[in-house]
Design a protein around this motif. Sequence first.
Motif, PDB file in Angstrom:
ATOM      1  N   ILE A  38      39.385  37.420  34.710  1.00  0.00           N
ATOM      2  CA  ILE A  38      40.108  36.705  34.915  1.00  0.00           C
ATOM      3  C   ILE A  38      40.420  35.518  36.257  1.00  0.00           C
ATOM      4  CG2 ILE A  38      41.929  34.419  35.193  1.00  0.00           C
ATOM      5  CD1 ILE A  38      42.890  35.761  31.924  1.00  0.00           C
ATOM      6  N   VAL A  39      38.957  34.664  37.042  1.00  0.00           N
ATOM      7  CA  VAL A  39      39.359  34.167  37.933  1.00  0.00           C
ATOM      8  C   VAL A  39      40.195  32.511  38.545  1.00  0.00           C
ATOM      9  CG1 VAL A  39      37.883  33.622  40.459  1.00  0.00           C
ATOM     10  CG2 VAL A  39      37.095  35.510  38.360  1.00  0.00           C
ATOM     11  N   VAL A  40      40.854  32.993  38.624  1.00  0.00           N
ATOM     12  CA  VAL A  40      41.833  31.072  39.402  1.00  0.00           C
ATOM     13  C   VAL A  40      41.693  30.775  41.005  1.00  0.00           C
ATOM     14  CG1 VAL A  40      43.738  31.395  37.330  1.00  0.00           C
ATOM     15  CG2 VAL A  40      43.870  32.310  40.117  1.00  0.00           C
ATOM     16  N   ARG A  41      41.153  29.411  40.729  1.00  0.00           N
ATOM     17  CA  ARG A  41      40.858  28.763  42.273  1.00  0.00           C
ATOM     18  C   ARG A  41      42.982  28.180  41.981  1.00  0.00           C
ATOM     19  NH1 ARG A  41      38.286  27.046  46.018  1.00  0.00           N
ATOM     20  NH2 ARG A  41      36.143  27.840  45.006  1.00  0.00           N
ATOM     21  N   ALA A  42      43.232  28.528  43.213  1.00  0.00           N
ATOM     22  CA  ALA A  42      44.586  27.892  43.802  1.00  0.00           C
ATOM     23  C   ALA A  42      44.628  26.810  45.413  1.00  0.00           C
ATOM     24  CB  ALA A  42      45.525  28.475  43.509  1.00  0.00           C
ATOM     25  N   GLY A  43      44.108  25.884  45.410  1.00  0.00           N
ATOM     26  CA  GLY A  43      44.165  25.830  46.784  1.00  0.00           C
ATOM     27  C   GLY A  43      42.452  26.276  47.089  1.00  0.00           C
ATOM     28  N   MET A  44      42.076  26.432  48.457  1.00  0.00           N
ATOM     29  CA  MET A  44      40.763  26.976  48.381  1.00  0.00           C
ATOM     30  C   MET A  44      40.324  28.152  47.739  1.00  0.00           C
ATOM     31  SD  MET A  44      39.722  24.478  49.680  1.00  0.00           S
ATOM     32  CE  MET A  44      38.134  24.476  50.536  1.00  0.00           C
ATOM     33  N   ASN A  45      41.239  28.846  47.140  1.00  0.00           N
ATOM     34  CA  ASN A  45      40.840  29.987  46.928  1.00  0.00           C
ATOM     35  C   ASN A  45      41.242  30.751  45.599  1.00  0.00           C
ATOM     36  OD1 ASN A  45      42.512  31.177  49.666  1.00  0.00           O
ATOM     37  ND2 ASN A  45      44.300  30.563  49.517  1.00  0.00           N
TER      38      ASN A  45
END
Length: 103
Positions: A38-45
């Motif tokens: 699972i890959v999540v995007r939080a802000g620019m990361n």
Amino acid sequence: MMLTTTVSVVAPKILKELVAAGSVSSARVESGDKGLVIVVRAGMNERVLGAARGGLRYFQSLDGAASVLQSYGIMRFDVNTEHWVPKTMIRGYKQAPIVEDTE
């Protein structure tokens, strides 16, 4: 296939906090070295979900990954299964559809 040796890992507790704060803008399930991740995007990361005891958390089924995302309150996510073969295909339980030429 994703390079899981150079990724940033997010601990389950931290992901829960990020979701609660509304910081997670997107999530996806994709192929990793040993299964789905699972890959999540939080802000620019972008970060990969880690296991509770360290390392990456791998899933052997889409059901498992979807269940975990839903438990975090993430109901919409993308899926990329390129380079991933379900274990049921390996064991021969289900075979890929056979396309016959009708001409």
